[in-house]
Design a protein around this motif. Structure first.
Motif, short mmCIF file in Angstrom:
data_model
loop_
_atom_site.label_atom_id
_atom_site.label_comp_id
_atom_site.label_asym_id
_atom_site.label_seq_id
_atom_site.Cartn_x
_atom_site.Cartn_y
_atom_site.Cartn_z
N ALA A 196 0.81 -1.28 0.11
CA ALA A 196 -0.06 -0.07 0.00
C ALA A 196 0.90 1.27 0.02
O ALA A 196 0.68 2.15 -0.50
N ALA A 197 1.94 1.15 0.78
CA ALA A 197 2.86 2.32 0.80
C ALA A 197 3.47 2.55 -0.59
O ALA A 197 3.62 3.66 -1.02
N TRP A 198 3.84 1.42 -1.12
CA TRP A 198 4.33 1.62 -2.64
C TRP A 198 3.44 2.19 -3.58
O TRP A 198 3.50 3.02 -4.42
N ASP A 199 2.25 1.83 -3.64
CA ASP A 199 1.01 2.31 -4.30
C ASP A 199 0.81 3.66 -3.86
O ASP A 199 0.56 4.59 -4.99
N ALA A 200 0.77 4.02 -2.71
CA ALA A 200 0.75 5.62 -2.45
C ALA A 200 1.59 6.39 -2.87
O ALA A 200 1.46 7.47 -3.28
N TYR A 201 2.91 6.12 -2.69
CA TYR A 201 3.97 6.74 -3.18
C TYR A 201 3.94 6.96 -4.74
O TYR A 201 4.08 8.09 -5.32
N GLU A 202 3.49 5.91 -5.50
CA GLU A 202 3.60 6.14 -6.85
C GLU A 202 2.31 7.14 -7.35
O GLU A 202 2.50 7.80 -8.28
N ARG A 203 1.36 7.21 -6.70
CA ARG A 203 0.33 7.74 -6.88
C ARG A 203 0.70 9.60 -6.48
O ARG A 203 0.15 10.54 -7.05
N LEU A 204 1.31 9.67 -5.24
CA LEU A 204 1.38 11.06 -4.70
C LEU A 204 2.75 11.53 -4.98
O LEU A 204 3.16 12.90 -5.10
N GLY A 205 3.97 10.67 -5.27
CA GLY A 205 5.24 11.27 -5.27
C GLY A 205 5.61 11.86 -4.00
O GLY A 205 5.16 11.60 -2.94
N SER A 206 6.79 12.68 -4.13
CA SER A 206 7.48 13.37 -2.96
C SER A 206 6.90 14.63 -2.97
O SER A 206 6.69 15.33 -3.95
N PRO A 207 6.86 15.27 -1.76
CA PRO A 207 7.15 14.65 -0.31
C PRO A 207 6.15 14.07 0.29
O PRO A 207 5.96 13.22 1.23
N GLU A 208 4.78 14.22 -0.40
CA GLU A 208 3.49 13.47 0.32
C GLU A 208 3.82 12.08 0.47
O GLU A 208 3.29 11.65 1.52
N GLY A 209 4.12 11.28 -0.60
CA GLY A 209 4.05 9.79 -0.50
C GLY A 209 4.99 9.43 0.39
O GLY A 209 5.07 8.16 0.69
N GLU A 210 5.98 9.99 0.86
CA GLU A 210 7.04 9.55 1.72
C GLU A 210 6.36 9.40 3.04
O GLU A 210 7.08 8.20 3.71
N LEU A 211 5.46 9.98 3.42
CA LEU A 211 4.71 9.56 4.68
C LEU A 211 4.36 8.35 4.60
O LEU A 211 4.41 7.53 5.75
N ALA A 212 3.68 7.67 3.69
CA ALA A 212 3.07 6.39 3.51
C ALA A 212 4.43 5.46 3.90
O ALA A 212 4.28 4.42 4.53
N ILE A 213 5.58 5.43 3.43
CA ILE A 213 6.98 4.96 3.42
C ILE A 213 7.23 4.83 4.79
O ILE A 213 7.61 3.80 5.37
N ALA A 214 6.99 6.01 5.28
CA ALA A 214 7.54 6.21 6.99
C ALA A 214 6.58 5.31 7.61
O ALA A 214 7.01 4.63 8.82
N GLN A 215 5.28 5.27 7.34
CA GLN A 215 4.23 4.49 8.17
C GLN A 215 4.54 2.98 7.92
O GLN A 215 4.37 2.28 8.82
N ALA A 216 4.91 2.73 6.71
CA ALA A 216 5.32 1.14 6.36
C ALA A 216 6.58 0.87 7.42
O ALA A 216 6.58 -0.28 7.85
N VAL A 217 7.67 1.87 7.52
CA VAL A 217 8.73 1.57 8.37
C VAL A 217 8.46 1.14 9.71
O VAL A 217 8.99 0.31 10.38
N VAL A 218 7.58 2.10 10.22
CA VAL A 218 7.20 2.00 11.74
C VAL A 218 6.28 0.69 11.92
O VAL A 218 6.68 0.03 12.80
#
Length: 333
Positions: A196-218
């Protein structure tokens, strides 16, 4: 030099005809072949620490005959902004002196505060090479922080990689692998979260999509961990290589033609949803499956997270298999 050119050095470096001296900001093992590197002595020059930077600044002040106009707090900030790079530190000192001259104060400018300092000098970009050793060091640090269940450290290394210009899609690809390898069945939601983080980043790009990656990391850092699936696949591959091309047992083969039915395809197949307890206990391995050392389980779930329930179900099913293989056990049951 390519590999062939490097090899041409070998006899001359070996007998001392050529004294080879190299300096690089990269790990030499990425560029030099092993034969040439083994004939060299590698000296690692680490980034300058606070004491060394302070000594360098003191020498610069002695050379110019005075201290730059900095408060004590700004002086400490200047050393931190150098980030271990002596050359960059001296460059910032020159920028401060240039600013002082522009004030036309003849060396009597009011001392810069830490906040003022950032307006005079630009902060140094973090040391990061997306194709060199630092790239591998930081992704390793991120992995091990998540594996060690430390979300704060994991977020720190994620921030370092993002600020250094790393491709966020590279990071999320590695997170997806981590979700299967290190978390696995202990938390099946981990894989869905990373996708889901991967999909969110591809839809939003940086910097907004980076928060989804941070959520996945946590999520990955705080999830229970299990490598049972990873180890199970490794064992299964070893067994598959050792047993060759054994055919599936006839009872689990489809029989779309009359000839296949006559040959026994599908005969005796037990439909588990209709079986008592929803479990038939049938054998799904090849008829001649006999790996060296005997049959052993590939997947051995842990007691961590969701996998604890899986472990209990597998134990229950194994008990049902034992009962259905043993008539006396059936009577007792």
């Amino acid at each position: 030099f390519n590999r062939a050119q490097q090899d041409s050095f070998l006899p001359y470096v070996e007998d001392g005809t050529v004294v080879l001296v190299g300096a690089t900001t990269e790990n030499p093992s990425f560029e030099l072949n092993g034969a040439l590197l083994s004939r060299c002595q590698v000296l690692v020059l680490h980034r300058l620490g606070e004491a060394a930077l302070t000594e360098l600044l003191t020498r610069a002040e002695a050379a110019i005959g005075r201290r730059p106009p900095l408060t004590g707090e700004a002086r400490a900030a200047l050393l931190a902004m150098a980030d271990g790079d002596g050359r960059y530190l001296l460059g910032m000192v020159e920028q401060i002196l240039g600013w002082e001259r522009l004030q036309g104060s003849g060396g009597d400018a009011e001392d810069l505060t830490a906040e003022d300092l950032t307006a005079v000098v630009t902060s140094r970009a973090p040391l990061y090479d997306k194709s060199g050793e630092e790239h591998y060091n930081l992704i390793s640090a991120l992995h091990k922080s998540m594996r060690g269940c430390d979300p704060d450290a994991a977020l720190y290394w994620l921030a370092r990689m993002l600020d250094g210009g790393e491709d966020p899609l590279y990071i999320v690809r590695r997170l997806t692998r981590f979700a299967s390898e290190d978390v696995g069945m202990a938390d099946p939601e981990a894989l869905r979260t990373t996708l889901a983080a991967w999909d969110a980043y591809e839809r939003l790009g940086s910097p907004e999509g980076e928060l989804a990656i941070a959520q996945a990391v946590v999520h990955l850092a705080t999830a229970p961990k299990s490598v049972a699936v990873y180890r199970g696949l490794t064992r299964a591959r070893k067994a598959a290589r050792g047993t060759g091309s054994l055919a599936p047992p006839a009872h689990i083969l489809n029989a779309p033609t009359g000839l296949m039915k006559k040959l026994g395809y599908g005969e005796g197949y037990q439909y588990d949803p209709d079986a008592p307890d929803g479990f038939s206990g049938a054998d799904y391995f090849p008829d001649d499956y006999a790996p060296p050392g005997g049959r052993e389980p590939f997947y051995e779930p842990t007691d961590n997270g969701y996998e604890r329930g899986v472990r209990e179900r597998l134990a229950r099913w194994e008990e049902l298999r034992r009962i259905r293989r043993d008539p006396r056990a059936q009577e007792e049951h």
